[in-house]
Design a protein around this motif. Structure first.
Motif, PDB file in Angstrom:
ATOM      1  N   SER A  24      48.116  33.166  14.407  1.00 22.88           N
ATOM      2  CA  SER A  24      47.125  32.608  13.189  1.00 22.88           C
ATOM      3  C   SER A  24      45.897  32.094  13.607  1.00 22.88           C
ATOM      4  CB  SER A  24      47.948  31.380  12.548  1.00 22.88           C
ATOM      5  OG  SER A  24      49.099  32.256  12.099  1.00 22.88           O
ATOM      6  N   PRO A  25      45.588  31.443  14.664  1.00 20.08           N
ATOM      7  CA  PRO A  25      44.148  31.019  14.847  1.00 20.08           C
ATOM      8  C   PRO A  25      43.262  32.053  15.386  1.00 20.08           C
ATOM      9  CG  PRO A  25      45.859  29.688  16.024  1.00 20.08           C
ATOM     10  CD  PRO A  25      46.663  30.940  15.429  1.00 20.08           C
ATOM     11  N   PHE A  26      43.730  33.360  15.530  1.00 18.52           N
ATOM     12  CA  PHE A  26      42.867  34.573  16.065  1.00 18.52           C
ATOM     13  C   PHE A  26      42.661  35.479  14.965  1.00 18.52           C
ATOM     14  CE2 PHE A  26      45.343  32.524  19.502  1.00 18.52           C
ATOM     15  CZ  PHE A  26      44.205  32.096  20.329  1.00 18.52           C
ATOM     16  N   VAL A  27      43.171  35.279  13.675  1.00 21.59           N
ATOM     17  CA  VAL A  27      43.069  36.324  12.814  1.00 21.59           C
ATOM     18  C   VAL A  27      42.750  35.491  11.429  1.00 21.59           C
ATOM     19  CG1 VAL A  27      44.882  37.886  13.724  1.00 21.59           C
ATOM     20  CG2 VAL A  27      45.419  36.027  11.983  1.00 21.59           C
ATOM     21  N   SER A  28      42.457  36.358  10.462  1.00 18.13           N
ATOM     22  CA  SER A  28      41.919  35.522   9.198  1.00 18.13           C
ATOM     23  C   SER A  28      43.381  35.405   8.189  1.00 18.13           C
ATOM     24  CB  SER A  28      41.127  36.647   8.103  1.00 18.13           C
ATOM     25  OG  SER A  28      41.882  37.805   7.836  1.00 18.13           O
ATOM     26  N   GLU A  29      43.086  34.619   7.046  1.00 11.60           N
ATOM     27  CA  GLU A  29      44.065  34.324   6.425  1.00 11.60           C
ATOM     28  C   GLU A  29      44.968  35.451   5.805  1.00 11.60           C
ATOM     29  OE1 GLU A  29      45.356  30.936   4.537  1.00 11.60           O
ATOM     30  OE2 GLU A  29      43.695  29.617   5.169  1.00 11.60           O
ATOM     31  N   VAL A  30      44.202  36.436   5.369  1.00  9.43           N
ATOM     32  CA  VAL A  30      44.383  37.787   4.733  1.00  9.43           C
ATOM     33  C   VAL A  30      45.464  38.430   5.767  1.00  9.43           C
ATOM     34  CG1 VAL A  30      43.797  39.939   4.086  1.00  9.43           C
ATOM     35  CG2 VAL A  30      42.430  38.114   3.390  1.00  9.43           C
ATOM     36  N   GLN A  31      45.011  38.590   7.080  1.00 10.81           N
ATOM     37  CA  GLN A  31      45.881  38.987   8.290  1.00 10.81           C
ATOM     38  C   GLN A  31      47.336  38.237   8.311  1.00 10.81           C
ATOM     39  OE1 GLN A  31      42.545  39.347  10.909  1.00 10.81           O
ATOM     40  NE2 GLN A  31      42.363  41.274  10.796  1.00 10.81           N
ATOM     41  N   ALA A  32      46.856  36.863   8.607  1.00 10.92           N
ATOM     42  CA  ALA A  32      48.222  36.202   8.984  1.00 10.92           C
ATOM     43  C   ALA A  32      49.165  36.284   7.816  1.00 10.92           C
ATOM     44  CB  ALA A  32      47.717  34.857   9.139  1.00 10.92           C
ATOM     45  N   LEU A  33      48.921  36.478   6.577  1.00  8.32           N
ATOM     46  CA  LEU A  33      49.792  36.560   5.525  1.00  8.32           C
ATOM     47  C   LEU A  33      50.800  37.665   5.775  1.00  8.32           C
ATOM     48  CD1 LEU A  33      50.522  34.579   3.198  1.00  8.32           C
ATOM     49  CD2 LEU A  33      49.310  36.612   1.736  1.00  8.32           C
ATOM     50  N   ALA A  34      50.274  38.551   6.373  1.00 12.95           N
ATOM     51  CA  ALA A  34      50.876  39.890   6.575  1.00 12.95           C
ATOM     52  C   ALA A  34      51.748  39.917   7.995  1.00 12.95           C
ATOM     53  CB  ALA A  34      50.322  41.143   6.475  1.00 12.95           C
ATOM     54  N   ILE A  35      51.255  39.240   8.905  1.00 12.90           N
ATOM     55  CA  ILE A  35      51.935  39.051  10.313  1.00 12.90           C
ATOM     56  C   ILE A  35      52.981  38.384  10.298  1.00 12.90           C
ATOM     57  CG2 ILE A  35      51.265  38.091  12.723  1.00 12.90           C
ATOM     58  CD1 ILE A  35      48.423  39.016  12.189  1.00 12.90           C
ATOM     59  N   HIS A  36      52.895  37.131   9.644  1.00 10.23           N
ATOM     60  CA  HIS A  36      54.165  36.286   9.893  1.00 10.23           C
ATOM     61  C   HIS A  36      55.313  36.820   9.323  1.00 10.23           C
ATOM     62  CE1 HIS A  36      56.865  32.869  10.332  1.00 10.23           C
ATOM     63  NE2 HIS A  36      56.589  32.614   8.969  1.00 10.23           N
ATOM     64  N   ARG A  37      56.565  36.934   9.751  1.00  7.95           N
ATOM     65  CA  ARG A  37      57.686  37.668   9.482  1.00  7.95           C
ATOM     66  C   ARG A  37      57.598  39.005   9.168  1.00  7.95           C
ATOM     67  NH1 ARG A  37      61.494  34.159   5.503  1.00  7.95           N
ATOM     68  NH2 ARG A  37      61.605  32.221   6.530  1.00  7.95           N
ATOM     69  N   GLY A  38      56.418  39.654  10.078  1.00  5.08           N
ATOM     70  CA  GLY A  38      56.371  40.994  10.175  1.00  5.08           C
ATOM     71  C   GLY A  38      57.101  41.599  11.162  1.00  5.08           C
ATOM     72  N   ILE A  39      56.190  42.359  12.212  1.00  3.34           N
ATOM     73  CA  ILE A  39      56.919  43.274  13.184  1.00  3.34           C
ATOM     74  C   ILE A  39      57.983  42.447  13.961  1.00  3.34           C
ATOM     75  CG2 ILE A  39      55.216  42.799  14.983  1.00  3.34           C
ATOM     76  CD1 ILE A  39      56.927  46.125  14.328  1.00  3.34           C
ATOM     77  N   THR A  40      58.001  41.290  14.349  1.00  4.53           N
ATOM     78  CA  THR A  40      58.868  40.412  15.128  1.00  4.53           C
ATOM     79  C   THR A  40      60.310  40.105  14.256  1.00  4.53           C
ATOM     80  OG1 THR A  40      57.908  38.201  14.301  1.00  4.53           O
ATOM     81  CG2 THR A  40      57.046  39.461  16.431  1.00  4.53           C
ATOM     82  N   HIS A  41      60.227  40.342  13.158  1.00  7.79           N
ATOM     83  CA  HIS A  41      61.259  40.257  12.113  1.00  7.79           C
ATOM     84  C   HIS A  41      61.963  41.272  11.575  1.00  7.79           C
ATOM     85  CE1 HIS A  41      59.608  36.048  12.320  1.00  7.79           C
ATOM     86  NE2 HIS A  41      60.581  35.597  11.717  1.00  7.79           N
ATOM     87  N   SER A  42      61.698  42.557  12.442  1.00  7.74           N
ATOM     88  CA  SER A  42      62.018  43.817  11.860  1.00  7.74           C
ATOM     89  C   SER A  42      63.293  44.268  12.745  1.00  7.74           C
ATOM     90  CB  SER A  42      60.960  44.685  12.115  1.00  7.74           C
ATOM     91  OG  SER A  42      60.676  44.861  13.454  1.00  7.74           O
TER      92      SER A  42
END
Length: 340
Positions: A44-62
């Motif tokens: 999260s600290p290294f990406v925009s909030e737009v990107q963070a919204l898609a990252i959390h519960r993304g690939i690591t939760h697949s």
């Protein structure tokens, strides 16, 4: 689910898979692996909030992540952790701990992208609140008891499995109650001439007795509460204007697309002065919908624009705010047991 629940669930699953073989190390590694998928928040600290919204519960939760990481981490643990467990046994520990983490997250309302990297579809069963002690405490009691018993004793395994069994029963009970609650809401839609384009039900905080229902119909969201202990099945709905027209000029732009995708359509837009605000109604209001007046929404985004306000460049999330004073806890408990 919350971090404590994921730690506890991971420990209980780890103990169930390898407790007999390696003792308390199984619960330790189960707990550590139980929170591993949520390390996606470190981005999260290294990406925009737009990107963070898609990252959390993304690939690591697949499901892909489970299959890919289990043999690799299984080999690493087999190689570097002392004990008598084989690579295959470590593989199964990783597999079941990560898979159960994903499954319990799917049961909440946030949404989990279990089909990444092939699809960003966000799956949510909406059957348990993100924090529910009645699910977590049996797991915790079972695994703590097990840690103080001999690893080869039947009592140790039994204690852990009793905790898992009670929590699993509670989780399944939530699915059963949800089916009943859905039927009650659908009956009320018909009686009150509400034609939902989509609707969802989700439990209110810390219980599976009191449920929120959200129905989207003609630019309006209808919100109602129903407890399984209510004397009758009549639901009083609050109507929230969605104001989709406020987002229409920008709905093909990524930040707005991302917000609509994340909220799964259960959102409302507001124009407050010069600011354009989007509320995700799935997470309710600060009064938990328990009062008749207005109350702030707890999940909000302030849109950011370019110089001439023709493009949305990003958004900023408001900090969620719950008004959980003693009075509100009392009100919640009374509504849970059917007192309106």
């Amino acid at each position: 689910m919350d971090t404590v629940t994921q730690l506890t669930l991971g420990a209980a699953v780890g103990e169930a898979v390898l407790g007999t073989k390696i003792g308390n190390k199984a619960a330790f590694w189960g707990a550590a692996l139980g929170v591993m998928p949520d390390l996606d928040v470190l981005a999260s600290p290294f990406v925009s909030e737009v990107q963070a919204l898609a990252i959390h519960r993304g690939i690591t939760h697949s499901l892909f992540f489970v299959v890919a990481v289990a043999p690799i981490l299984g080999w690493v643990l087999h190689r570097y952790v002392k004990g008598s467990a084989s690579w295959k046994q470590w593989l199964w520990l990783v597999f079941w701990v990560v898979l159960t983490h994903i499954f319990i997250d799917v049961c909440t309302s946030y949404g989990t992208q279990v089909f990444q990297p092939f699809s960003n579809y966000s799956l949510s069963f909406n059957s348990i609140f993100i924090i529910d002690p009645l699910y977590t405490l049996p797991l915790l009691g079972g695994v703590i008891t097990a840690l103080f018993l001999n690893r080869h004793s039947k009592a140790r395994s039994l204690a852990n499995w009793i905790g898992i069994g009670i929590s699993t029963f509670y989780l399944l009970l939530g699915f059963g109650i949800k089916h009943h609650v859905n039927n009650v809401f659908q009956e009320n839609f018909v009686k009150q001439n509400i034609a939902p384009e989509q609707f969802m039900t989700t439990p209110s905080p810390l219980n599976i007795l009191l449920w929120n229902g959200y129905a989207e119909s003609q630019d309006t969201l209808y919100v109602g509460l129903y407890s399984v202990f209510d004397d009758n099945r009549q639901i009083e709905f609050k109507s929230i204007p969605q104001n989709k027209k406020l987002l229409k000029p920008f709905d093909d732009q990524l930040p707005v697309e991302r917000l609509i995708w994340f909220s799964r359509g259960y959102y409302a837009a507001d124009k407050i002065g010069s600011e354009l605000i989007v509320h995700d109604l799935r997470f309710g209001r600060s009064d938990l919908w328990l009062t008749d007046g207005d109350a702030p929404f707890v999940w909000n985004y302030r849109l950011e624009f370019n110089g001439d306000s023709t493009r949305v460049t990003g958004f900023e999330q408001f900090e969620p705010s719950f008004d959980m004073r003693t009075e509100m806890w009392n009100r919640l408990f009374k509504r849970m047991v059917g007192q309106k």
